[in-house]
Design a protein around this motif. Structure first.
Motif: not given
Length: 349
Positions: A136-147
């Motif tokens: 329940m803590t495995h939230w995908v990294t938001p796309i605007n933070m990948i870079e």
């Protein structure tokens, strides 16, 4: 031409209410897809399918007709709300367990729709959170933070392979594609390091414009959908206003140390705040029914959310707050009943 009374308003069916609530969730779902990927679509389809199957089994066991209950949309809405509340990369079996528990135990064990004292979606969420805290803590990294990080972005095929077969690309682990939510990240950073809120904000890892990165847009989308529901008179303003006002005031009153406390706006536009205020706490079955009771009910949730987020062991707290206030609904309804028009409430001599 002026018509005489009585004026009869057109009746809104349960199915129409459920459909409008689902429509109001669409802006949030679209924002969710943009920031967190297409996995939410497969999750929603799986959850809806499981909800309808579980509902059918429960109805057959209770010897109830299938068509009127399956078509009212209540099971579908419960599955959607639960799916939106858990990580988009959650394994398929978690969705099956959570939705099945929500429908079978939290709803039908108590007698079905209209008799359940607790919000079914939040019961399913709590079961998953307590039973599978790591997942329940495995939230995908938001796309605007990948870079700005060393995180990776999975395509839809890779995401489905992980969800259904627990397979990740070679030399990739789960930490490479996930991160904590802004609420969790901020709480952990404040408790485990000497950094201040300003220093954390300057690093750009948690804060967006007014709330958590990516989550602020998600909450704005849910806010738009919620305001539309109020305009359509599907929900009343009492619970959302009570919830958001109490949360804001708690953060304002107890957050005077700006170096060690999140701002009121951060609380309002992070986590599940707007989803909880407009779509979860307003469940007509499990919420207070009187106007004054609804305000107290919403305020109680807002207060509990802040307490759990600030001093509790969980980063958010909306689900726990809603269920705790569900317990108080009979008491609130009893003591906030409006006076009957024309009734003399003075003591008899």
């Amino acid at each position: 031409m002026i018509r005489s009374s009585p004026y009869i308003l057109q009746k809104t069916t349960l199915q129409q209410i459920m459909l409008k609530v689902i429509y109001a969730l669409i802006p949030g779902i679209l924002v969710y897809i943009y920031f967190f990927g297409w996995a939410i679509i497969s999750n929603l389809l799986l959850a809806i399918g499981v909800a309808l199957i579980t509902e059918s089994i429960a109805l057959l066991l209770r010897k109830r007709p299938l068509k009127p209950y399956l078509s009212d949309g209540s099971a579908i809405l419960t599955s959607i709300l639960l799916t939106l509340a858990i990580p988009s990369i959650a394994p398929w079996w978690m969705i099956v367990i959570g939705v099945s528990f929500s429908i079978l135990i939290a709803k039908h064990v108590y007698g079905g729709l209209g008799y359940n004292p607790f919000n079914p979606a939040m019961v399913g969420y709590i079961i998953l959170l307590v039973s599978f805290p790591l997942e329940m803590t495995h939230w995908v990294t938001p796309i605007n933070m990948i870079e700005h990080t060393d995180k990776l972005l999975l395509n839809i095929t890779q995401t489905l392979q992980y969800q259904f077969f627990n397979l990740l690309p070679t030399h990739t682990n789960i930490d490479a594609i996930t991160m904590a939510t802004p609420l969790d990240e901020l709480k952990t950073a404040l408790n485990s390091s000497a950094k201040t809120v300003s220093e954390i904000k300057d690093e750009g890892m948690v804060y967006g414009y007014i709330g958590g990165i990516a989550w602020e847009w998600l909450n704005i989308a849910y806010l738009i959908g919620g305001l539309w529901l109020i305009q359509q008179r599907i929900i009343s303003w009492h619970i959302p206003i009570g919830f958001l006002s109490a949360l804001f005031l708690m953060a304002l009153f107890f957050g005077t140390d700006i170096d060690q406390s999140a701002s009121p706006l951060f609380h309002l536009f992070s986590g599940a705040t707007m989803l909880g205020a407009f779509f979860i706490a307003t469940d007509p079955i499990t919420a207070a029914t009187t106007p004054k009771g609804r305000i107290i009910f919403g305020a109680g949730i807002g207060i509990l959310v802040y307490i759990i987020r600030t001093w509790g062991g969980y980063p958010d707290g909306v689900a726990f707050a809603v269920l705790l206030m569900n317990m108080l609904v009979p008491l609130l309804d009893y003591y906030t009943q409006p006076k009957v028009f024309g009734h003399d409430s003075s003591p008899k001599e």
